[in-house]
Scaffold this motif. Structure first.
Motif, PDB file in Angstrom:
ATOM      1  N   ALA A   1      57.190 -56.727  46.577  1.00  0.00           N
ATOM      2  CA  ALA A   1      57.074 -58.037  47.218  1.00  0.00           C
ATOM      3  C   ALA A   1      56.329 -59.017  46.321  1.00  0.00           C
ATOM      4  N   ASP A   2      55.277 -58.550  45.656  1.00  0.00           N
ATOM      5  CA  ASP A   2      54.535 -59.420  44.736  1.00  0.00           C
ATOM      6  C   ASP A   2      55.402 -59.851  43.562  1.00  0.00           C
ATOM      7  N   LYS A   3      56.384 -59.011  43.243  1.00  0.00           N
ATOM      8  CA  LYS A   3      57.309 -59.334  42.154  1.00  0.00           C
ATOM      9  C   LYS A   3      58.450 -60.237  42.629  1.00  0.00           C
ATOM     10  N   GLY A   4      58.516 -60.469  43.945  1.00  0.00           N
ATOM     11  CA  GLY A   4      59.563 -61.319  44.513  1.00  0.00           C
ATOM     12  C   GLY A   4      60.805 -60.570  44.935  1.00  0.00           C
ATOM     13  N   ILE A   5      60.708 -59.240  45.025  1.00  0.00           N
ATOM     14  CA  ILE A   5      61.845 -58.391  45.385  1.00  0.00           C
ATOM     15  C   ILE A   5      61.580 -57.801  46.766  1.00  0.00           C
ATOM     16  N   VAL A   6      62.558 -57.904  47.661  1.00  0.00           N
ATOM     17  CA  VAL A   6      62.382 -57.527  49.066  1.00  0.00           C
ATOM     18  C   VAL A   6      62.497 -56.006  49.228  1.00  0.00           C
ATOM     19  N   PRO A   7      61.496 -55.338  49.841  1.00  0.00           N
ATOM     20  CA  PRO A   7      61.524 -53.884  49.965  1.00  0.00           C
ATOM     21  C   PRO A   7      62.226 -53.389  51.237  1.00  0.00           C
ATOM     22  N   PHE A   8      63.088 -52.397  51.051  1.00  0.00           N
ATOM     23  CA  PHE A   8      63.766 -51.702  52.139  1.00  0.00           C
ATOM     24  C   PHE A   8      63.402 -50.221  52.075  1.00  0.00           C
ATOM     25  N   LEU A   9      63.624 -49.500  53.175  1.00  0.00           N
ATOM     26  CA  LEU A   9      63.295 -48.082  53.245  1.00  0.00           C
ATOM     27  C   LEU A   9      64.464 -47.280  53.800  1.00  0.00           C
ATOM     28  N   LYS A  10      64.841 -46.213  53.116  1.00  0.00           N
ATOM     29  CA  LYS A  10      65.811 -45.255  53.650  1.00  0.00           C
ATOM     30  C   LYS A  10      65.131 -44.451  54.754  1.00  0.00           C
ATOM     31  N   VAL A  11      65.730 -44.437  55.952  1.00  0.00           N
ATOM     32  CA  VAL A  11      65.081 -43.762  57.079  1.00  0.00           C
ATOM     33  C   VAL A  11      65.837 -42.545  57.595  1.00  0.00           C
ATOM     34  N   ASP A  12      67.096 -42.360  57.196  1.00  0.00           N
ATOM     35  CA  ASP A  12      67.834 -41.217  57.738  1.00  0.00           C
ATOM     36  C   ASP A  12      67.342 -39.913  57.124  1.00  0.00           C
ATOM     37  N   LYS A  13      67.632 -38.818  57.825  1.00  0.00           N
ATOM     38  CA  LYS A  13      67.210 -37.477  57.399  1.00  0.00           C
ATOM     39  C   LYS A  13      68.369 -36.659  56.859  1.00  0.00           C
ATOM     40  N   GLY A  14      69.417 -37.344  56.412  1.00  0.00           N
ATOM     41  CA  GLY A  14      70.571 -36.644  55.869  1.00  0.00           C
ATOM     42  C   GLY A  14      71.698 -36.536  56.884  1.00  0.00           C
ATOM     43  N   LEU A  15      72.743 -35.821  56.484  1.00  0.00           N
ATOM     44  CA  LEU A  15      73.979 -35.773  57.256  1.00  0.00           C
ATOM     45  C   LEU A  15      74.149 -34.461  58.003  1.00  0.00           C
ATOM     46  N   ALA A  16      74.712 -34.542  59.208  1.00  0.00           N
ATOM     47  CA  ALA A  16      75.082 -33.353  59.967  1.00  0.00           C
ATOM     48  C   ALA A  16      76.376 -32.770  59.402  1.00  0.00           C
ATOM     49  N   ASP A  17      76.755 -31.606  59.880  1.00  0.00           N
ATOM     50  CA  ASP A  17      78.004 -30.985  59.434  1.00  0.00           C
ATOM     51  C   ASP A  17      79.195 -31.836  59.867  1.00  0.00           C
ATOM     52  N   GLU A  18      80.289 -31.726  59.111  1.00  0.00           N
ATOM     53  CA  GLU A  18      81.478 -32.521  59.402  1.00  0.00           C
ATOM     54  C   GLU A  18      82.100 -32.126  60.740  1.00  0.00           C
ATOM     55  N   ALA A  19      82.491 -33.120  61.513  1.00  0.00           N
ATOM     56  CA  ALA A  19      83.234 -32.929  62.753  1.00  0.00           C
ATOM     57  C   ALA A  19      84.037 -34.195  63.007  1.00  0.00           C
ATOM     58  N   ASN A  20      85.268 -34.067  63.453  1.00  0.00           N
ATOM     59  CA  ASN A  20      86.147 -35.228  63.697  1.00  0.00           C
ATOM     60  C   ASN A  20      86.296 -36.104  62.458  1.00  0.00           C
ATOM     61  N   GLY A  21      86.306 -35.478  61.285  1.00  0.00           N
ATOM     62  CA  GLY A  21      86.548 -36.217  60.056  1.00  0.00           C
ATOM     63  C   GLY A  21      85.396 -37.065  59.576  1.00  0.00           C
ATOM     64  N   VAL A  22      84.196 -36.857  60.149  1.00  0.00           N
ATOM     65  CA  VAL A  22      83.023 -37.649  59.756  1.00  0.00           C
ATOM     66  C   VAL A  22      81.789 -36.760  59.708  1.00  0.00           C
ATOM     67  N   GLN A  23      80.733 -37.300  59.134  1.00  0.00           N
ATOM     68  CA  GLN A  23      79.416 -36.691  59.214  1.00  0.00           C
ATOM     69  C   GLN A  23      78.460 -37.705  59.828  1.00  0.00           C
ATOM     70  N   LEU A  24      77.975 -37.388  61.013  1.00  0.00           N
ATOM     71  CA  LEU A  24      76.967 -38.217  61.652  1.00  0.00           C
ATOM     72  C   LEU A  24      75.621 -38.013  60.970  1.00  0.00           C
ATOM     73  N   MET A  25      74.648 -38.836  61.292  1.00  0.00           N
ATOM     74  CA  MET A  25      73.290 -38.643  60.797  1.00  0.00           C
ATOM     75  C   MET A  25      72.601 -37.542  61.596  1.00  0.00           C
ATOM     76  N   LYS A  26      71.755 -36.789  60.934  1.00  0.00           N
ATOM     77  CA  LYS A  26      70.920 -35.823  61.641  1.00  0.00           C
ATOM     78  C   LYS A  26      69.935 -36.566  62.549  1.00  0.00           C
ATOM     79  N   PRO A  27      69.421 -35.898  63.581  1.00  0.00           N
ATOM     80  CA  PRO A  27      68.444 -36.551  64.459  1.00  0.00           C
ATOM     81  C   PRO A  27      67.220 -37.033  63.676  1.00  0.00           C
ATOM     82  N   MET A  28      66.611 -38.105  64.162  1.00  0.00           N
ATOM     83  CA  MET A  28      65.424 -38.687  63.542  1.00  0.00           C
ATOM     84  C   MET A  28      64.296 -38.762  64.561  1.00  0.00           C
ATOM     85  N   PRO A  29      63.718 -37.628  64.948  1.00  0.00           N
ATOM     86  CA  PRO A  29      62.722 -37.621  66.028  1.00  0.00           C
ATOM     87  C   PRO A  29      61.450 -38.390  65.705  1.00  0.00           C
TER      88      PRO A  29
END
Length: 296
Positions: free
Chosen positions: A92-120
């Protein structure tokens, strides 16, 4: 929410750097950087090395606010410091906006997709992100096939969690990635666009999101999403394309900007001198910026 940062992300020229490789992808990122797995032992040493790599990128004069709007961080990176400041504060001091990755990875494939794992623990993570001065978040799902039910589940989950993030005062980057090597990628993207549109239309005026999407097979497919009043910005992942190929595809899409990871860092190496490193990073930043700003 920081209004100055919001305005920069919404209206600024440039792209968002993805520096958010997590535990599973860190060995691959280090290997690409020239650090082999047999040169460190244990996760602590591994994360020290990857923080050194990210620190070298972020502190480089080539990593500048004139071309880079924001940077996405891994949770451990947010909790570490660069030159005595927490990473988000340093950015931020450098003028660049900070973001954070919050997901915990992917669940196993089902219905042609991978949902996100739970984030308790998401609420506590968002609270810490606010304390550290983070502006927004990112979370990834994976679409492999044009399965309407699966894609609907992906988008439903993304927006459900996205609203939780908005309620915490942060801007979510919703990332339902379509695998660029999947069959019928264009069909998946058409279904995905329609599902996202439905959710965007249901957001209230004080609910704003960003989208991170694979570069579409059909140029400008996502233009209606880019123009939607509830969308701050739409960014594109490189998805395994080379930087040159990703840049060429990106240029065909009006209003779409980059949020590249591998394509940004692919020419960087731990053994480079500072001069070599900064030049390689500048070349990458220049070409990705050009592809984000100058369209065909």
């Amino acid at each position: 929410m920081n209004q100055e940062q919001f305005d920069k992300v919404k209206n600024g020229n440039g792209f968002i750097a993805a520096l958010d490789q997590s535990g599973g992808s860190t060995p691959k990122a280090l290997k690409a950087y020239g650090i082999m797995e047999d040169s460190y032992s244990g996760e602590d040493e591994m994360f020290d090395l990857v923080h050194d790599m990210r620190t070298r990128i972020i502190t480089s004069p080539s990593f500048n606010a004139d071309q880079i709007l924001g940077a996405i961080l891994f949770e451990q990176t947010m909790d570490r410091k660069i030159e005595g400041k927490y990473t988000a504060e340093y950015l931020a001091d450098k003028g660049i906006v900070p973001f954070l990755k919050v997901d915990k990875g992917l669940a196993d494939e089902a219905n042609g997709v991978q949902l996100m794992k739970p984030m308790p623990d998401l609420d506590s993570l968002l609270e810490r992100a606010n304390e550290r001065g983070v502006f927004g978040t990112k979370m990834r799902s994976n679409v492999l096939e044009p399965n309407e039910q699966g894609i609907k589940e992906v988008v439903d989950q993304q927006f459900e969690v996205g609203k939780q993030i908005i309620a915490a005062g942060l801007v979510p980057i919703i990332e339902p990635e379509v695998n660029v090597y999947s069959d019928n990628k264009d069909e998946s993207e058409e279904i995905l666009k329609n599902e996202i549109q439905k959710h965007l239309d249901q957001l209230s005026e004080d609910q704003n999101v960003m989208l991170k999407l694979s570069i579409p097979t059909v140029a400008n497919l996502y233009k209606p999403l880019i123009d939607h009043p509830r969308v701050v910005r739409v960014v594109a992942l490189s998805g395994g394309y080379s930087r040159e190929e990703a840049n060429e595809k990106l240029k065909e899409n009006e209003g779409l900007i980059a949020s590249f990871s591998r394509a940004l860092a692919s020419d960087l190496n731990a053994n480079q001198s500072d001069e070599e490193f900064n030049k390689a990073l500048k070349d990458a930043v220049d070409t990705i910026y050009d592809a984000s700003v100058n369209k065909k």
